[in-house]
Structure formats: structure tokens, C-alpha cells
Write an enzyme that holds these catalytic residues in place. Structure first.
Site, PDB file in Angstrom:
ATOM      1  N   ASN A 105      27.072 -58.759 -66.393  1.00 43.55           N
ATOM      2  CA  ASN A 105      26.185 -59.652 -67.149  1.00 43.55           C
ATOM      3  C   ASN A 105      26.770 -61.058 -67.071  1.00 43.55           C
ATOM      4  O   ASN A 105      27.759 -61.355 -67.750  1.00 43.55           O
ATOM      5  CB  ASN A 105      26.099 -59.147 -68.603  1.00 43.55           C
ATOM      6  CG  ASN A 105      25.319 -60.093 -69.495  1.00 43.55           C
ATOM      7  OD1 ASN A 105      24.655 -61.017 -69.023  1.00 43.55           O
ATOM      8  ND2 ASN A 105      25.399 -59.861 -70.801  1.00 43.55           N
ATOM      9  N   LYS A 118      25.499 -63.783 -68.072  1.00 46.17           N
ATOM     10  CA  LYS A 118      25.080 -64.638 -69.204  1.00 46.17           C
ATOM     11  C   LYS A 118      24.619 -65.995 -68.681  1.00 46.17           C
ATOM     12  O   LYS A 118      24.037 -66.066 -67.593  1.00 46.17           O
ATOM     13  CB  LYS A 118      26.219 -64.747 -70.225  1.00 46.17           C
ATOM     14  CG  LYS A 118      26.767 -63.365 -70.604  1.00 46.17           C
ATOM     15  CD  LYS A 118      27.646 -63.348 -71.814  1.00 46.17           C
ATOM     16  CE  LYS A 118      28.090 -61.905 -72.067  1.00 46.17           C
ATOM     17  NZ  LYS A 118      28.874 -61.782 -73.288  1.00 46.17           N
ATOM     18  N   HIS A 131      20.543 -57.531 -76.160  1.00 43.33           N
ATOM     19  CA  HIS A 131      21.969 -57.880 -76.188  1.00 43.33           C
ATOM     20  C   HIS A 131      22.303 -58.518 -77.537  1.00 43.33           C
ATOM     21  O   HIS A 131      21.482 -59.229 -78.117  1.00 43.33           O
ATOM     22  CB  HIS A 131      22.281 -58.840 -75.047  1.00 43.33           C
ATOM     23  CG  HIS A 131      23.746 -59.053 -74.853  1.00 43.33           C
ATOM     24  ND1 HIS A 131      24.462 -59.912 -75.655  1.00 43.33           N
ATOM     25  CD2 HIS A 131      24.634 -58.504 -73.992  1.00 43.33           C
ATOM     26  CE1 HIS A 131      25.744 -59.869 -75.277  1.00 43.33           C
ATOM     27  NE2 HIS A 131      25.861 -59.027 -74.272  1.00 43.33           N
ATOM     28  N   GLU A 174      23.934 -61.004 -78.325  1.00 44.46           N
ATOM     29  CA  GLU A 174      23.777 -62.471 -78.375  1.00 44.46           C
ATOM     30  C   GLU A 174      22.318 -62.853 -78.591  1.00 44.46           C
ATOM     31  O   GLU A 174      22.027 -63.870 -79.227  1.00 44.46           O
ATOM     32  CB  GLU A 174      24.350 -63.093 -77.086  1.00 44.46           C
ATOM     33  CG  GLU A 174      25.878 -63.050 -77.098  1.00 44.46           C
ATOM     34  CD  GLU A 174      26.518 -62.962 -75.726  1.00 44.46           C
ATOM     35  OE1 GLU A 174      25.851 -63.212 -74.713  1.00 44.46           O
ATOM     36  OE2 GLU A 174      27.718 -62.599 -75.674  1.00 44.46           O
ATOM     37  N   GLU A 178      27.646 -51.514 -77.183  1.00 49.01           N
ATOM     38  CA  GLU A 178      28.502 -52.696 -77.160  1.00 49.01           C
ATOM     39  C   GLU A 178      28.861 -53.093 -78.586  1.00 49.01           C
ATOM     40  O   GLU A 178      28.072 -53.778 -79.264  1.00 49.01           O
ATOM     41  CB  GLU A 178      27.767 -53.866 -76.498  1.00 49.01           C
ATOM     42  CG  GLU A 178      27.373 -53.625 -75.064  1.00 49.01           C
ATOM     43  CD  GLU A 178      27.236 -54.941 -74.307  1.00 49.01           C
ATOM     44  OE1 GLU A 178      27.977 -55.139 -73.351  1.00 49.01           O
ATOM     45  OE2 GLU A 178      26.417 -55.784 -74.707  1.00 49.01           O
ATOM     46  N   GLY A 186      33.358 -60.418 -75.726  1.00 48.44           N
ATOM     47  CA  GLY A 186      33.925 -61.736 -75.471  1.00 48.44           C
ATOM     48  C   GLY A 186      35.147 -62.051 -76.324  1.00 48.44           C
ATOM     49  O   GLY A 186      35.593 -63.187 -76.380  1.00 48.44           O
ATOM     50  N   SER A 208      34.537 -56.566 -73.645  1.00 47.68           N
ATOM     51  CA  SER A 208      35.897 -56.839 -73.154  1.00 47.68           C
ATOM     52  C   SER A 208      36.409 -55.792 -72.161  1.00 47.68           C
ATOM     53  O   SER A 208      37.594 -55.479 -72.158  1.00 47.68           O
ATOM     54  CB  SER A 208      36.874 -57.008 -74.325  1.00 47.68           C
ATOM     55  OG  SER A 208      36.515 -58.146 -75.089  1.00 47.68           O
TER      56      SER A 208
HETATM   57  P1  PGA Z   1      32.443 -59.250 -72.339  1.00 51.09           P
HETATM   58  O1  PGA Z   1      30.848 -59.185 -72.536  1.00 51.09           O
HETATM   59  O2  PGA Z   1      32.783 -58.270 -71.239  1.00 51.09           O
HETATM   60  O3  PGA Z   1      32.736 -60.670 -71.934  1.00 51.09           O
HETATM   61  O4  PGA Z   1      33.053 -58.874 -73.633  1.00 51.09           O
HETATM   62  C1  PGA Z   1      30.161 -57.969 -72.474  1.00 51.09           C
HETATM   63  C2  PGA Z   1      28.684 -58.202 -72.715  1.00 51.09           C
HETATM   64  O5  PGA Z   1      28.346 -59.133 -73.449  1.00 51.09           O
HETATM   65  O6  PGA Z   1      27.833 -57.472 -72.185  1.00 51.09           O
END
Ligand code: PGA
Length: 260
Positions: free
Chosen positions: A11, A13, A98, A100, A170, A176, A215
Site C-alpha cells: 500500500n 498510500k 483502511h 486512515e 490491521e 506506521g 509495521s
Molecule cells: P505500515 O502500514 O506497514 O506502514 O504500518 C500498513 C498499512 O497502512 O496498510
């Protein structure tokens, strides 16, 4: 029932211009080789790069994913992109719900459900993201949260529809942050999700892939991906460099192949 083929999806983003996206996609494509026999691999660049990347990936097993879609096929919806448009541009997957999008854009479970229906109608495979916040985990509400997100998004779905989607667990506190769930914490949540799907949709739950996200890095991927109910990963930060993304894909091979 056939074993579930793990899915590793990057992803990206809101990162990468078209030129940068082509460079990264090409590096992943070129290094993928035989890895994609055992593991399905996808990348989710921003909307602006999808068409160019799709052309670059023609003939390659590397799949293309979008990061969101709208639920109507077309119309006066300024700023939105439909599932049909994503299919037209060459996407196979679309990431939906997601955290976010939930956090910054107020996306609710019902909207995630409408988008997932639209994706299936258009021939896309939705990747439905769910996960608890740290406060919810600390309050012992993890399963309640996962349950309500699944019920909200999948209300009225048939087992056949569920067979066509992927769930991504997640935990919001792991996205993140560098703070990854332990393999055991993740496995428990995944087993809960599969059990929930089984209760509501029956046997099909055994074939639904459940990815872990939050992560995931080359050094923690193998421990997570070895868990029986973890069928791949949704990778954010570590998917922005070809090498770390590829290392995660390599970590996904079955243990008996690791030495080869
Ligand atoms: P990250 O993000 O691996 O940077 O923690 C995962 C995601 O948002 O799908």
C-alpha cells in the site's frame, strides 16, 4: 479445500509520482521471478499512477490494486473514482476501509460495505480493512470492534460474495508506528475473524484470505506469516523500497522452501 495462496500487497498510500511509481513497480516486477508461484503479489500506487503502472505490468504476474473506490458506477460525484473505472484501468484489487480513511475521512462500515459490493460487481477483489485502536485493545474491546466492523461491512452479503473478498486485519496502533502485533496477538485476531466468518457465512470462511497489516518489515514478516490463519500481509512503509518489499515476499514462502 485448496490451501489459501498468501497475498502480499504493498500500500503506497499518498507516495510516489508517476515516474517514481514506474521505477518502483519495474524494480519489483523484475525481481519477482519464481516468487509469485507460491505467493500472490500486488501493489497499490496512488490513482494518478495506476494507468501507467498497469501498462508497465502487462504480462507480469504482479497485480495492481487501488486504495479506495466509490460505490456508484458513474455520475455526478466530483472527485470520486468508480470500481468500474479501476477495473478498466487494470486493477485486480481495491483496498477498502483502511483506518486512515476511517480516521481522516469519516468512512463508516456501511460505506465500506457499499464499496465492497461495487467492487465485486465490477469484477474487483475488495481488501476490507478492519482493526482496533489502542484504547479499544486496552479496554478489552478488540473482538467487539472486529465483530462490529465485519457485521457493518458485510451486512446482507452471501457466502459467494464473501468468497470473492480478502480481509486485512490491521490494528490501528500498529500502522506506521513501528509497533507490530506479536505473531500470537495477530493469530488470535485472525482466528477470531475466521470464526466470525464461519458463523455467518459457513464453510467459505476456510478459503477467505486474511492478511495482517501494521509495521510489517523484513525482520518480523516470517514470524507473522507462519501463523496458520495469516494469509499474507498488507504492507505500508516497507513497500516503498523494492528490496524491503521483496524481502517480505521471500519471508512468505513455506518453511520447507526457505533454504532453497
Ligand atoms: P505500515 O502500514 O506497514 O506502514 O504500518 C500498513 C498499512 O497502512 O496498510
Amino acid at each position: 479445500m485448496a490451501p489459501r495462496r498468501p497475498l502480499i500487497c504493498g500500500n503506497w498510500k499518498m507516495h510516489r509520482t508517476v515516474g517514481q511509481a514506474l521505477e518502483l513497480a519495474t524494480a519489483v516486477r523484475n525481481a519477482l521471478g519464481g516468487l509469485s508461484r507460491e505467493v500472490e503479489v500486488a501493489i497499490a500506487p496512488p490513482f494518478t499512477a495506476l494507468y501507467a503502472v498497469a501498462r508497465r505490468l502487462q504480462g507480469s504476474p504482479l497485480r495492481l490494486a487501488a486504495q479506495d473506490c466509490f460505490w456508484e458506477p458513474e455520475g455526478a460525484f466530483t472527485g470520486e473514482v468508480s470500481a468500474e473505472m479501476l477495473r478498466d484501468v487494470g486493477c485486480t484489487y481495491v483496498i477498502l476501509g483502511h483506518s486512515e480513511r476511517r480516521q481522516h475521512f469519516g468512512e463508516l462500515d456501511a460505506a465500506v460495505g457499499l464499496k465492497a459490493r461495487a467492487a465485486l460487481r465490477a469484477g474487483l477483489c475488495p481488501i476490507i480493512c478492519i482493526g482496533e485502536t489502542l484504547a479499544e485493545r486496552d479496554a478489552g474491546e478488540t473482538y467487539g470492534r472486529l465483530k462490529s466492523q465485519l457485521e457493518g461491512a458485510l451486512a446482507g452479503f452471501s457466502p459467494d460474495m464473501v468468497a470473492g473478498l480478502v480481509v486485512a486485519y490491521e490494528p490501528v496502533w500498529a500502522i506506521g508506528t513501528g509497533r507490530v502485533a506479536t505473531p500470537q496477538q495477530a493469530q488470535e485476531a485472525h482466528a477470531f475473524v475466521r470464526q466470525h466468518l464461519h458463523q455467518h457465512f459457513g464453510e467459505v470462511a476456510q478459503s477467505v484470505r486474511i492478511q495482517y497489516g501494521g509495521s510489517v518489515k523484513p525482520d518480523n514478516a516470517a514470524g507473522l506469516l507462519r501463523q496458520p490463519d495469516i494469509d499474507g500481509a498488507l504492507v505500508g512503509g516497507a513497500s516503498l523500497q523494492a528490496e524491503s518489499f521483496l524481502d517480505i515476499i521471500r519471508a512468505c514462502r513455506p518453511p520447507d522452501r526457505e533454504a532453497t
